[in-house]
Design an enzyme around this catalytic site. Structure first.
Site, mmCIF file in Angstrom:
data_model
loop_
_atom_site.group_PDB
_atom_site.id
_atom_site.type_symbol
_atom_site.label_atom_id
_atom_site.label_comp_id
_atom_site.label_asym_id
_atom_site.label_seq_id
_atom_site.Cartn_x
_atom_site.Cartn_y
_atom_site.Cartn_z
ATOM 1 N N GLU A 1 1.034 -1.349 -0.011
ATOM 2 C CA GLU A 1 0.063 -0.045 -0.138
ATOM 3 C C GLU A 1 0.761 1.200 0.057
ATOM 4 O O GLU A 1 1.998 1.178 0.443
ATOM 5 C CB GLU A 1 -0.872 0.003 1.278
ATOM 6 C CG GLU A 1 -2.320 -0.531 1.072
ATOM 7 C CD GLU A 1 -3.163 0.256 0.368
ATOM 8 O OE1 GLU A 1 -2.735 1.147 -0.589
ATOM 9 O OE2 GLU A 1 -4.579 0.099 0.587
ATOM 10 N N ASP B 1 -4.472 5.089 6.129
ATOM 11 C CA ASP B 1 -4.859 5.990 7.045
ATOM 12 C C ASP B 1 -5.885 5.472 8.039
ATOM 13 O O ASP B 1 -5.817 4.868 8.820
ATOM 14 C CB ASP B 1 -5.486 7.253 6.401
ATOM 15 C CG ASP B 1 -6.129 7.038 5.190
ATOM 16 O OD1 ASP B 1 -6.971 6.227 5.188
ATOM 17 O OD2 ASP B 1 -6.062 7.893 4.280
#
Length: 181
Positions: free
Chosen positions: A104, A108
């Site tokens: 990735e 978040d």
């Protein structure tokens, strides 16, 4: 590095290219240690579009045989998450029984990670490790383990090195942060 303007937003320099490369070197060394002597061929799963540059750099540093597979997940519109994750491109091959390293660009809230891990579980993968170039710990709302983190950053909107603002800015070699008013 100078300020840049994309659409209606101004971004200022944040993480230089050399520092990003150092982060990638660090996670690659950790992955190489963990996968040393692998007798299978693990899969690096690139989450498109944002992780393509990170994944390309990471794969050049892996010293064991591995396969590249992609999928595309979306959850952002403009500078904020919709809270709804969609898989817009299915896995490019079956991963049943395989060991997978998710690559990735940024984690978040973790909602995309949860969605990917659910897909991989349904696919019947043998094991999953999670690797991210950037991690916004203060935004993270999930219990999923992140095995390899390049750099922890504050919860601010960034772009460059694969990350975008409405599909622009991915080609910037450095990372920029949204200028605060």
């Amino acid at each position: 590095m100078n300020k840049i303007k994309i659409y209606d937003k101004t971004f200022v320099p944040y993480i230089p290219h050399d520092e990003l490369i150092g982060c990638i070197d660090k996670v690659a060394a950790q992955i190489n240690r963990d996968f040393a002597g692998a007798t299978d061929v693990p899969v690096v799963l690139c989450i498109l579009n944002g992780a393509v540059i990170f994944t390309g750099e990471l794969m050049q540093r892996l010293d064991f045989p591995c396969q590249l597979v992609t999928t595309k997940m979306t959850s952002y519109v403009g500078t904020s998450t919709t809270g709804e994750v969609k898989q817009t491109l299915p896995l490019t091959t079956s991963l049943k029984g395989r060991r997978v390293i998710i690559a990735e660009d940024i984690i978040d809230t973790g909602l995309t990670l949860v969605a990917i891990k659910k897909i991989l579980s349904e696919e019947g993968v043998a094991d999953v490790k999670v690797c991210t170039m950037l991690f916004k710990k203060e935004a993270y709302r999930c219990d999923e383990t992140i095995d390899y983190i390049g750099k922890e950053i504050p919860n601010r909107f960034i772009l460059g090195f694969g990350l975008d603002y409405n599909e622009l800015g991915r080609n910037l070699k450095d990372i920029y942060v949204l200028e605060e008013d």
